[in-house]
Write a protein that holds these residues in place. Structure first.
Motif, short mmCIF file in Angstrom:
data_model
loop_
_atom_site.label_atom_id
_atom_site.label_comp_id
_atom_site.label_asym_id
_atom_site.label_seq_id
_atom_site.Cartn_x
_atom_site.Cartn_y
_atom_site.Cartn_z
N THR A 38 -47.36 -28.54 -36.92
CA THR A 38 -46.89 -29.58 -37.23
C THR A 38 -48.18 -30.74 -38.00
O THR A 38 -48.19 -31.70 -38.98
CB THR A 38 -47.28 -30.26 -35.67
N GLY A 39 -49.42 -29.21 -38.41
CA GLY A 39 -50.17 -29.42 -39.43
C GLY A 39 -51.33 -28.42 -39.77
O GLY A 39 -51.00 -27.69 -38.57
N ARG A 40 -51.76 -28.89 -39.95
CA ARG A 40 -53.40 -27.80 -40.22
C ARG A 40 -54.17 -27.83 -38.98
O ARG A 40 -54.65 -28.88 -38.61
CB ARG A 40 -53.83 -27.62 -41.49
N VAL A 41 -54.13 -26.54 -38.01
CA VAL A 41 -55.65 -26.34 -37.15
C VAL A 41 -56.84 -26.62 -37.77
O VAL A 41 -57.46 -25.65 -38.56
CB VAL A 41 -54.84 -25.58 -36.23
N ILE A 42 -57.92 -27.93 -37.52
CA ILE A 42 -58.86 -26.82 -38.58
C ILE A 42 -60.29 -27.30 -37.08
O ILE A 42 -61.18 -26.62 -37.97
CB ILE A 42 -59.20 -28.68 -38.94
N SER A 43 -59.86 -27.46 -36.36
CA SER A 43 -60.58 -27.03 -35.52
C SER A 43 -60.21 -26.95 -33.13
O SER A 43 -58.97 -27.46 -33.87
CB SER A 43 -61.76 -28.14 -35.27
N VAL A 44 -60.78 -25.86 -33.19
CA VAL A 44 -60.49 -25.57 -31.02
C VAL A 44 -62.02 -25.34 -31.15
O VAL A 44 -62.77 -24.65 -31.25
CB VAL A 44 -59.38 -23.92 -31.55
N SER A 45 -61.75 -26.12 -29.59
CA SER A 45 -62.71 -25.85 -28.96
C SER A 45 -63.31 -24.35 -28.08
O SER A 45 -61.53 -23.71 -27.92
CB SER A 45 -63.03 -26.81 -27.52
N SER A 46 -63.87 -24.61 -27.70
CA SER A 46 -63.91 -23.38 -26.45
C SER A 46 -63.16 -23.43 -25.36
O SER A 46 -62.73 -25.03 -25.10
CB SER A 46 -65.29 -22.82 -25.49
N LEU A 47 -62.72 -22.32 -24.53
CA LEU A 47 -61.64 -22.84 -23.54
C LEU A 47 -62.82 -23.66 -21.92
O LEU A 47 -64.37 -23.17 -22.03
CB LEU A 47 -61.50 -21.57 -22.50
N TYR A 48 -61.76 -24.16 -21.66
CA TYR A 48 -62.61 -25.05 -19.90
C TYR A 48 -61.63 -24.84 -18.86
O TYR A 48 -60.67 -24.58 -19.24
CB TYR A 48 -62.43 -26.31 -20.04
N GLU A 49 -62.69 -24.74 -17.91
CA GLU A 49 -61.72 -24.01 -16.80
C GLU A 49 -61.74 -25.14 -15.73
O GLU A 49 -63.35 -25.82 -15.91
CB GLU A 49 -61.60 -22.68 -16.09
N THR A 50 -60.48 -26.05 -14.62
CA THR A 50 -60.99 -27.30 -14.24
C THR A 50 -60.06 -26.93 -13.59
O THR A 50 -58.64 -26.56 -13.09
CB THR A 50 -60.92 -28.19 -15.49
N ALA A 51 -61.04 -27.39 -12.17
CA ALA A 51 -59.91 -27.24 -10.97
C ALA A 51 -58.92 -28.82 -11.31
O ALA A 51 -58.77 -29.77 -11.75
CB ALA A 51 -60.85 -28.02 -9.88
N ALA A 52 -57.50 -28.17 -10.35
CA ALA A 52 -56.60 -29.16 -11.04
C ALA A 52 -56.62 -30.77 -10.30
O ALA A 52 -57.30 -31.31 -9.64
CB ALA A 52 -55.10 -29.50 -10.14
N TRP A 53 -56.33 -32.08 -11.72
CA TRP A 53 -56.48 -33.38 -11.26
C TRP A 53 -55.72 -33.42 -10.77
O TRP A 53 -54.22 -33.05 -11.10
CB TRP A 53 -57.50 -33.84 -12.42
N GLY A 54 -55.73 -34.99 -9.71
CA GLY A 54 -54.15 -35.61 -9.90
C GLY A 54 -54.28 -35.02 -8.70
O GLY A 54 -53.64 -35.76 -7.26
N LYS A 55 -52.73 -33.76 -8.40
CA LYS A 55 -52.65 -33.18 -7.33
C LYS A 55 -53.44 -31.74 -7.45
O LYS A 55 -53.00 -30.98 -7.81
CB LYS A 55 -51.56 -32.94 -7.84
N THR A 56 -54.18 -31.47 -6.17
CA THR A 56 -55.33 -30.45 -6.11
C THR A 56 -54.77 -29.61 -5.88
O THR A 56 -55.67 -28.44 -5.64
CB THR A 56 -56.08 -31.46 -5.23
#
Length: 171
Positions: A38-56
């Motif tokens: 798709t293209g050149r990845v130039i930046s990647v964030s840290s990993l974030y863990e999140t409780a499910a949203w919408g359907k919990t």
């Protein structure tokens, strides 16, 4: 005599997520495939863990923001993202349901795009979702939301979203 037109590149910001299988491995594979196809990845964030949203009633998600330099259009980036999801085994069943991988196009340069039932950029709910804004603010704090006119960091700091988003580590 024809002059070669220089390729124009845009920066696409995507949010990756998943809550099934090898969550971290699926994100890594998605990033690799985005970089290859798709293209050149130039930046990647840290990993974030999140409780499910919408359907919990499902496992927690891992999320990660990615910046991509591409000469594709926003619609082409979306098509690539959907193909990569499918290649990695994504099966679309329930809206907001469990998934191996999810790749959403959040921002595309400073473009505002509205193709009903297909693509909306900026993502219409990004400013209300901490699991989108926190990883995005890590890699694009000074990017200005093309509709709201505020930086990603400002929006992230001022938002109200009770969902806990826990920063883990960078891949």
């Amino acid at each position: 005599m024809m002059l070669n037109k220089a390729l124009e590149y845009s920066t696409a910001y995507l949010l990756l997520g998943g809550n099934l299988g090898d969550r971290e491995g699926n994100l890594e594979k998605a990033i690799e495939l985005l970089d290859q196809k798709t293209g050149r990845v130039i930046s990647v964030s840290s990993l974030y863990e999140t409780a499910a949203w919408g359907k919990t009633d499902q496992p927690a998600f891992l999320n990660q923001a990615v910046a991509l330099q591409t000469n594709l259009s926003a619609l082409e980036v979306l098509e690539h993202a959907l193909n990569i999801e499918q290649e990695l085994g994504r099966i679309r069943k329930d809206k907001w349901g469990e998934r191996l991988i999810d790749i959403d196009l959040i921002l595309f340069g400073n473009e505002v795009i509205n193709i009903p039932d297909k693509l909306q950029v900026p993502h219409p709910h990004m400013q209300n979702r901490k699991f989108v804004m926190e990883p995005l603010a890590e890699i694009a704090p000074d990017v200005v939301h093309p509709v709201l006119g505020e930086t990603i960091l400002t929006i992230s700091k001022n938002m109200v979203d009770p969902l806990e988003v826990k920063k883990l580590a960078k891949l």
